[in-house]
Scaffold this active site. Sequence first.
Site, PDB file in Angstrom:
ATOM      1  N   ASP A 132      -8.910   6.266   8.986  1.00 38.78           N
ATOM      2  CA  ASP A 132      -9.902   5.249   8.615  1.00 38.78           C
ATOM      3  C   ASP A 132      -9.961   4.174   9.693  1.00 38.78           C
ATOM      4  O   ASP A 132     -10.767   3.252   9.606  1.00 38.78           O
ATOM      5  CB  ASP A 132      -9.500   4.626   7.270  1.00 38.78           C
ATOM      6  CG  ASP A 132     -10.527   3.637   6.753  1.00 38.78           C
ATOM      7  OD1 ASP A 132     -11.715   4.016   6.675  1.00 38.78           O
ATOM      8  OD2 ASP A 132     -10.154   2.485   6.447  1.00 38.78           O
ATOM      9  N   GLU A 145     -11.783   1.053  17.797  1.00 43.97           N
ATOM     10  CA  GLU A 145     -12.832   0.984  16.773  1.00 43.97           C
ATOM     11  C   GLU A 145     -13.711  -0.244  16.894  1.00 43.97           C
ATOM     12  O   GLU A 145     -14.842  -0.245  16.401  1.00 43.97           O
ATOM     13  CB  GLU A 145     -12.207   1.035  15.362  1.00 43.97           C
ATOM     14  CG  GLU A 145     -11.416  -0.215  14.984  1.00 43.97           C
ATOM     15  CD  GLU A 145     -10.901  -0.174  13.561  1.00 43.97           C
ATOM     16  OE1 GLU A 145     -10.301   0.840  13.177  1.00 43.97           O
ATOM     17  OE2 GLU A 145     -11.109  -1.174  12.829  1.00 43.97           O
ATOM     18  N   HIS A 154     -13.226   2.425   8.810  1.00 36.11           N
ATOM     19  CA  HIS A 154     -12.514   1.253   8.278  1.00 36.11           C
ATOM     20  C   HIS A 154     -13.106   0.803   6.937  1.00 36.11           C
ATOM     21  O   HIS A 154     -13.482  -0.357   6.755  1.00 36.11           O
ATOM     22  CB  HIS A 154     -12.535   0.100   9.290  1.00 36.11           C
ATOM     23  CG  HIS A 154     -11.329  -0.795   9.172  1.00 36.11           C
ATOM     24  ND1 HIS A 154     -10.602  -1.222  10.249  1.00 36.11           N
ATOM     25  CD2 HIS A 154     -10.695  -1.319   8.082  1.00 36.11           C
ATOM     26  CE1 HIS A 154      -9.605  -1.996   9.832  1.00 36.11           C
ATOM     27  NE2 HIS A 154      -9.647  -2.062   8.509  1.00 36.11           N
ATOM     28  N   GLN A 155     -13.194   1.761   6.018  1.00 37.51           N
ATOM     29  CA  GLN A 155     -13.781   1.455   4.714  1.00 37.51           C
ATOM     30  C   GLN A 155     -12.757   1.530   3.589  1.00 37.51           C
ATOM     31  O   GLN A 155     -13.122   1.371   2.408  1.00 37.51           O
ATOM     32  CB  GLN A 155     -14.925   2.444   4.401  1.00 37.51           C
ATOM     33  CG  GLN A 155     -14.464   3.882   4.139  1.00 37.51           C
ATOM     34  CD  GLN A 155     -15.580   4.788   3.652  1.00 37.51           C
ATOM     35  OE1 GLN A 155     -16.355   5.291   4.443  1.00 37.51           O
ATOM     36  NE2 GLN A 155     -15.668   4.986   2.348  1.00 37.51           N
ATOM     37  N   ALA A 156     -11.458   1.747   3.938  1.00 43.15           N
ATOM     38  CA  ALA A 156     -10.466   1.956   2.876  1.00 43.15           C
ATOM     39  C   ALA A 156     -10.413   0.753   1.924  1.00 43.15           C
ATOM     40  O   ALA A 156     -10.211   0.896   0.725  1.00 43.15           O
ATOM     41  CB  ALA A 156      -9.095   2.233   3.478  1.00 43.15           C
ATOM     42  N   PHE A 157     -10.622  -0.441   2.476  1.00 39.09           N
ATOM     43  CA  PHE A 157     -10.525  -1.662   1.647  1.00 39.09           C
ATOM     44  C   PHE A 157     -11.781  -1.882   0.807  1.00 39.09           C
ATOM     45  O   PHE A 157     -11.796  -2.729  -0.080  1.00 39.09           O
ATOM     46  CB  PHE A 157     -10.358  -2.891   2.563  1.00 39.09           C
ATOM     47  CG  PHE A 157     -11.643  -3.280   3.250  1.00 39.09           C
ATOM     48  CD1 PHE A 157     -12.085  -2.583   4.360  1.00 39.09           C
ATOM     49  CD2 PHE A 157     -12.436  -4.314   2.762  1.00 39.09           C
ATOM     50  CE1 PHE A 157     -13.287  -2.914   4.983  1.00 39.09           C
ATOM     51  CE2 PHE A 157     -13.641  -4.660   3.368  1.00 39.09           C
ATOM     52  CZ  PHE A 157     -14.063  -3.947   4.489  1.00 39.09           C
ATOM     53  N   THR A 165      -4.502   4.911   7.595  1.00 44.49           N
ATOM     54  CA  THR A 165      -5.441   3.905   7.060  1.00 44.49           C
ATOM     55  C   THR A 165      -4.947   2.511   7.422  1.00 44.49           C
ATOM     56  O   THR A 165      -5.366   1.533   6.808  1.00 44.49           O
ATOM     57  CB  THR A 165      -5.556   4.002   5.514  1.00 44.49           C
ATOM     58  OG1 THR A 165      -4.237   3.853   4.963  1.00 44.49           O
ATOM     59  CG2 THR A 165      -6.152   5.313   5.066  1.00 44.49           C
ATOM     60  N   SER A 166      -4.045   2.423   8.418  1.00 42.08           N
ATOM     61  CA  SER A 166      -3.436   1.122   8.693  1.00 42.08           C
ATOM     62  C   SER A 166      -4.084   0.425   9.890  1.00 42.08           C
ATOM     63  O   SER A 166      -4.946  -0.429   9.706  1.00 42.08           O
ATOM     64  CB  SER A 166      -1.935   1.309   8.881  1.00 42.08           C
ATOM     65  OG  SER A 166      -1.297   0.076   8.749  1.00 42.08           O
ATOM     66  N   ARG A 167      -3.700   0.798  11.095  1.00 38.89           N
ATOM     67  CA  ARG A 167      -4.341   0.265  12.302  1.00 38.89           C
ATOM     68  C   ARG A 167      -4.387   1.383  13.337  1.00 38.89           C
ATOM     69  O   ARG A 167      -3.419   2.146  13.488  1.00 38.89           O
ATOM     70  CB  ARG A 167      -3.555  -0.931  12.865  1.00 38.89           C
ATOM     71  CG  ARG A 167      -3.786  -2.239  12.109  1.00 38.89           C
ATOM     72  CD  ARG A 167      -5.196  -2.799  12.277  1.00 38.89           C
ATOM     73  NE  ARG A 167      -5.408  -4.038  11.551  1.00 38.89           N
ATOM     74  CZ  ARG A 167      -5.894  -4.129  10.312  1.00 38.89           C
ATOM     75  NH1 ARG A 167      -6.226  -3.038   9.649  1.00 38.89           N
ATOM     76  NH2 ARG A 167      -6.075  -5.310   9.757  1.00 38.89           N
ATOM     77  N   ILE A 187       0.838  -1.211   0.000  1.00 42.48           N
ATOM     78  CA  ILE A 187       0.000   0.000   0.000  1.00 42.48           C
ATOM     79  C   ILE A 187       0.873   1.261   0.000  1.00 42.48           C
ATOM     80  O   ILE A 187       0.631   2.199  -0.771  1.00 42.48           O
ATOM     81  CB  ILE A 187      -0.963  -0.012   1.212  1.00 42.48           C
ATOM     82  CG1 ILE A 187      -1.912  -1.206   1.107  1.00 42.48           C
ATOM     83  CG2 ILE A 187      -1.754   1.298   1.288  1.00 42.48           C
ATOM     84  CD1 ILE A 187      -2.743  -1.484   2.359  1.00 42.48           C
TER      85      ILE A 187
HETATM   86  P1  NAD Z   1       2.716  -4.962   3.573  1.00 44.06           P
HETATM   87  O1  NAD Z   1       3.068  -6.130   4.437  1.00 44.06           O
HETATM   88  O2  NAD Z   1       2.815  -5.103   2.095  1.00 44.06           O
HETATM   89  O3  NAD Z   1       3.610  -3.701   4.007  1.00 44.06           O
HETATM   90  C1  NAD Z   1       3.852  -3.362   5.342  1.00 44.06           C
HETATM   91  C2  NAD Z   1       5.227  -2.725   5.400  1.00 44.06           C
HETATM   92  O4  NAD Z   1       5.442  -2.280   6.746  1.00 44.06           O
HETATM   93  C3  NAD Z   1       6.364  -3.692   5.048  1.00 44.06           C
HETATM   94  O5  NAD Z   1       7.179  -3.130   4.050  1.00 44.06           O
HETATM   95  C4  NAD Z   1       7.099  -3.857   6.364  1.00 44.06           C
HETATM   96  O6  NAD Z   1       8.512  -4.037   6.198  1.00 44.06           O
HETATM   97  C5  NAD Z   1       6.800  -2.535   7.034  1.00 44.06           C
HETATM   98  N1  NAD Z   1       7.064  -2.546   8.468  1.00 44.06           N
HETATM   99  C6  NAD Z   1       6.981  -3.586   9.342  1.00 44.06           C
HETATM  100  N2  NAD Z   1       7.356  -3.185  10.571  1.00 44.06           N
HETATM  101  C7  NAD Z   1       7.674  -1.870  10.464  1.00 44.06           C
HETATM  102  C8  NAD Z   1       8.131  -0.906  11.388  1.00 44.06           C
HETATM  103  N3  NAD Z   1       8.363  -1.229  12.669  1.00 44.06           N
HETATM  104  N4  NAD Z   1       8.366   0.347  10.948  1.00 44.06           N
HETATM  105  C9  NAD Z   1       8.153   0.665   9.643  1.00 44.06           C
HETATM  106  N5  NAD Z   1       7.729  -0.209   8.712  1.00 44.06           N
HETATM  107  C10 NAD Z   1       7.490  -1.472   9.132  1.00 44.06           C
HETATM  108  O7  NAD Z   1       1.256  -4.535   4.028  1.00 44.06           O
HETATM  109  P2  NAD Z   1       0.203  -3.667   3.195  1.00 44.06           P
HETATM  110  O8  NAD Z   1      -0.646  -4.581   2.369  1.00 44.06           O
HETATM  111  O9  NAD Z   1       0.890  -2.532   2.544  1.00 44.06           O
HETATM  112  O10 NAD Z   1      -0.730  -3.160   4.391  1.00 44.06           O
HETATM  113  C11 NAD Z   1      -0.256  -2.216   5.342  1.00 44.06           C
HETATM  114  C12 NAD Z   1      -1.229  -2.159   6.501  1.00 44.06           C
HETATM  115  O11 NAD Z   1      -2.469  -1.620   6.031  1.00 44.06           O
HETATM  116  C13 NAD Z   1      -1.610  -3.534   7.080  1.00 44.06           C
HETATM  117  O12 NAD Z   1      -0.743  -3.876   8.129  1.00 44.06           O
HETATM  118  C14 NAD Z   1      -3.022  -3.354   7.583  1.00 44.06           C
HETATM  119  O13 NAD Z   1      -2.981  -3.124   8.978  1.00 44.06           O
HETATM  120  C15 NAD Z   1      -3.504  -2.088   6.878  1.00 44.06           C
HETATM  121  N6  NAD Z   1      -4.701  -2.315   6.044  1.00 44.06           N
HETATM  122  C16 NAD Z   1      -5.769  -1.507   6.256  1.00 44.06           C
HETATM  123  C17 NAD Z   1      -6.910  -1.653   5.468  1.00 44.06           C
HETATM  124  C18 NAD Z   1      -8.113  -0.755   5.640  1.00 44.06           C
HETATM  125  O14 NAD Z   1      -9.184  -1.059   5.109  1.00 44.06           O
HETATM  126  N7  NAD Z   1      -8.013   0.368   6.333  1.00 44.06           N
HETATM  127  C19 NAD Z   1      -6.959  -2.654   4.484  1.00 44.06           C
HETATM  128  C20 NAD Z   1      -5.827  -3.454   4.293  1.00 44.06           C
HETATM  129  C21 NAD Z   1      -4.693  -3.279   5.077  1.00 44.06           C
END
Ligand code: NAD
Length: 334
Positions: free
Chosen positions: A258, A263, A295-298, A232-234, A155
């Site tokens: 998001d 949540e 939490h609708q980004a996906f 948009t992560s956690r 992402i």
């Molecule tokens: P990914 O595994 O492809 O990328 C995550 C990156 O974070 C990796 O490059 C990893 O090396 C890096 N990372 C790990 N530990 C780290 C740290 N301590 N400091 C910095 N970087 C670090 O994952 P992705 O598919 O890009 O997804 C990223 C996040 O998005 C997921 O973890 C998930 O929580 C979140 N997500 C949210 C939604 C949503 O609807 N809001 C949907 C999908 C995923």
Amino acid sequence: MKVAVFSTKTYDRQFLSAANSPIQHELVFFEPRLNRDTAILAAGFPAVCVFVHDQVDAPTLKILASGGTRLIVLRCAGFNNVDLTAAAELGITVVRVPAYSPYGVAEHAVGLILSLNRKIHRAYNRVREGNFSLEGLLGFNLYGRTVGIIGTGKIGLILGNIMKGFGCNILAYDVYHNPELEALGGSYVELGEIFAKSDIISLHCPLTPETHHLIGSDAIAQMKPGMMIINTSRGALINTQAVIEGLKSGQIGYLGVDVYEQESELFFEDLSDEIIQDDVFQHLTTFPNVLITGHQAFFTADALRNIADTTLANMTDFEQARPCANEIRAQPQP
Ligand code: NAD
């Protein structure tokens, strides 16, 4: 294979049933979330399918194991809600959908950036009320601004590409360097430099003990006054109370989220007739420069199709005793 699907919404039923029609697993849909109180519903099901707010902790896993469950199928990427060590001890395999909508999530992050910057959420309401004043709607050009991306996996890399298209400078931080991010002109720097130089910081790393409250008061103090934070992560990557203090002082100029630390008490449900008890969340909603989505980004049709296809393929791999590339295991402790 007989599969108990927890936290079912109409869209889960629709997309999983469509993907299952040529495969014919026996999917039984349950609306409640999986937790230690509801786990009994899965007695006799070899597989259980869960989403982000299902509590797959050790007590829940024990109940599932005693009812014959051998497979947990996450229909999401993040797995911070699963006790992988307990699952391994109970002989339960855990699989997930590692990528289903990296474009959708990155595009949603861009949506938050554009809306907050140009105040589209406020303009929408004003124009509907016949208020065409521009006071308070002043934005800034994205061109030439610096975007700090924390986590440059699937992402984060896509976001880097999109923001490069706007003419932004890309700074990045990750425990691993992604050559594709460097190929598009992004530079890896230390976290302190991201905090000090970024006009916009967007979080795309997983939630782990190392990243919990990554954005707290120390980080915020290092940031450019008036900068923008996007998450948009956690939710727990951000210390919400510290961010509220940053918003009040003006150190944080914009917040787009998001995801939210607490949540699971709120998101994915219609609570419009209820009194929300979470004062911190309610406080966040009062800021004009805060934009929250639930939490609708996906949530795109493309993503739901990918989730359903991979989820069912993961079940079939397990049923036919094939190795599954999407299996996740507890990391050995150092
Ligand atoms: P990914 O595994 O492809 O990328 C995550 C990156 O974070 C990796 O490059 C990893 O090396 C890096 N990372 C790990 N530990 C780290 C740290 N301590 N400091 C910095 N970087 C670090 O994952 P992705 O598919 O890009 O997804 C990223 C996040 O998005 C997921 O973890 C998930 O929580 C979140 N997500 C949210 C939604 C949503 O609807 N809001 C949907 C999908 C995923």
